[in-house]
Design an enzyme around this catalytic site. Sequence first.
Site, PDB file in Angstrom:
ATOM      1  CG  ASP A   1      -2.031  -1.009   1.138  1.00  0.00           C
ATOM      2  OD1 ASP A   1      -2.007  -1.825   0.209  1.00  0.00           O
ATOM      3  OD2 ASP A   1      -2.890  -1.035   2.045  1.00  0.00           O
TER       4      ASP A   1
ATOM      5  CB  CYS B   1      -2.712  -7.515  -1.048  1.00  0.00           C
ATOM      6  SG  CYS B   1      -3.077  -6.053  -0.064  1.00  0.00           S
TER       7      CYS B   1
ATOM      8  CE  LYS C   1      -0.883  -8.642   2.601  1.00  0.00           C
ATOM      9  NZ  LYS C   1      -1.487  -7.295   2.542  1.00  0.00           N
TER      10      LYS C   1
ATOM     11  CG  HIS D   1      -3.221 -11.422   1.129  1.00  0.00           C
ATOM     12  ND1 HIS D   1      -3.553 -10.104   0.901  1.00  0.00           N
ATOM     13  CD2 HIS D   1      -4.403 -12.047   1.384  1.00  0.00           C
ATOM     14  CE1 HIS D   1      -4.853  -9.936   1.001  1.00  0.00           C
ATOM     15  NE2 HIS D   1      -5.392 -11.107   1.306  1.00  0.00           N
TER      16      HIS D   1
ATOM     17  CG  ASP E   1       0.861  -4.413  -2.313  1.00  0.00           C
ATOM     18  OD1 ASP E   1       0.854  -3.172  -2.133  1.00  0.00           O
ATOM     19  OD2 ASP E   1       0.233  -5.199  -1.577  1.00  0.00           O
ATOM     20  CG  ASN E   2      -2.088  -2.322  -3.407  1.00  0.00           C
ATOM     21  OD1 ASN E   2      -2.151  -3.497  -3.046  1.00  0.00           O
ATOM     22  ND2 ASN E   2      -2.140  -1.321  -2.532  1.00  0.00           N
TER      23      ASN E   2
ATOM     24  CE  LYS F   1      -5.540  -2.181  -0.317  1.00  0.00           C
ATOM     25  NZ  LYS F   1      -5.184  -2.532   1.077  1.00  0.00           N
TER      26      LYS F   1
END
Length: 573
Positions: free
Chosen positions: A58, A95, A149, A151, A300-301, A318
Amino acid sequence: MAMLARTGLFLVHLLSFSCASWDWVKPNQVESESIQFQGSAAYKAKQPPHIIFILTDDQGFHDIGYHDSDIHTPTLDKLAKEGVKLENYYVQPLCTPSRSQLITGRYQIHTGLQHSIIRPRQPNCLPSHMATLPQRLQEAGYATHMVGKWHLGFYKKDCLPTRRGFHSYFGSLTGSVDYYTYSSCDGKALCGYDLHEGESVAWGQKGKYSTHLYTQRVRKILATHDPSSQPLFLFVSLQAVHTPLKPPKEYIYPYRGMGNVARRKYAAVVSIVDEAVHNITYALRKYGYYKNSVLIFSTDNGAQPFTGGSNWPLRGRKGTYWEGGIRGVGFVHSPLLRHRRRVSKALLHITDWFPTLVGLARGNISQDQGLDGYDVWPVISEGKESPRREILHNIDPLNRKGQGSWKEGHHVWDTAVQAAIRVGDWKLLTGDPGHGDWVPPQVLTHFPGGWWNLERGIGHQAKSVWLYNITGDPCERHDLAMQRPDVVKKLMARLAYHNHTSVPVQYPPDDPRANPDQNGGAWGPWIRNDEDEKAIIGVYYKRGKNRKKNKCRICRLKPFFKRLNKRVLSNRM
């Protein structure tokens, strides 16, 4: 309301900052300080390079120092300056999609993960038949380790990182955990502990800040591995700067002058990331990795503005397909780069890392038919032209908007479907691309999260097609869909082509057996590998339409925001 009016006037003034005033680099322009290091170019490593991939969570386009940010990132700025900044680099808006595309080198439409993220209680994960990046690197002789992480699903053991190519794993399996307690909640009531060592729960770590804990583990891996005997792939997937933001107070103090409390905490978390990268790069030099290493840094975003992040001057946030949700912060730092100290405007996508890194590792991708990524190392290292001409941002058939139709899509594409594609200079969006505002940092201090949805969503509720020349209009201020129906039709044809190659969406309903209370208080696999999954796989799931709606306590402010938006738009932002 007087306070809101003053805030509105401040917004109008601040948003008059034009996208054109941002220091965008032209597509074919190379920084004047671009230098060719003959020594690095001539250096022939006896073994493939050590690869360190650092992924933040993020982090917005405006949340790094070299993008004129109010956040201090001296380490990241120095590494980027001495390497190659990727300024036309795209990730996914959430994510799970970004991680899945990094790990597989394939678009979401080819993995079944094109809708949203993998929830903690969903029996879903990366398709088991697809090879992963760490698996291909293992085959090339690499030691592969992951910290942070995951996910990407964990409902059975075959979904875990150690079953998908990593020799070791230390981190959290779900999408969001507390930085100190490692508690992860799916909803308000269903919570469990989420920190794992390999395939076991790593109890006893409460009270240790996750970024510090992960950095310690990375340094331990670097200290115990012999860099001269085996190449290393180290995937550092940081939880930061995802919520809940709980930085230690000493990191908040340098930002005490920020009026926006959320951004103050956010900036502190980014500073901790910068410190972590400093400690990791110090260890690379100390333990003998650096001269034969490639370090990649990526988000990642895009960021979530109402929790302190900023994608300014880009549009959106996001979870959206506007540039603010998908244009990523990224750079490559390595002594092995032929041309360093430059900015690359070549079109790149997160799927490109799979073939690029396997190529660097001298591995084999000939058996990976259907990859959507390209080997872009010559683009990054030597400044050659990118082989990529197109990016399918996504097609999500479960996300539909009532205003769209096949007729509006020239009977080529159903414009009710959420989709986005980039072809050359052009970008097309259909359906609902998500909340599309331009939010400067430090705006709307202390406003409740629900207020953000009242800003400008009203303005394009009746639309379902947008077209932008992203090269000339990176901030997406001038919709050309009406002026260029020929381009719209061509890009819709490309969407239709990609859609014919898609696989069914895998988005199963929650499984009550995932409850951490039934698994010792921690999140972890709850289905045996040999268990029948016919009732699980292939389920389309969408929340019911008849759910009772919560009363909106602030809807009475919609007229105010409508007036504010008209004033902002009339100011020709």
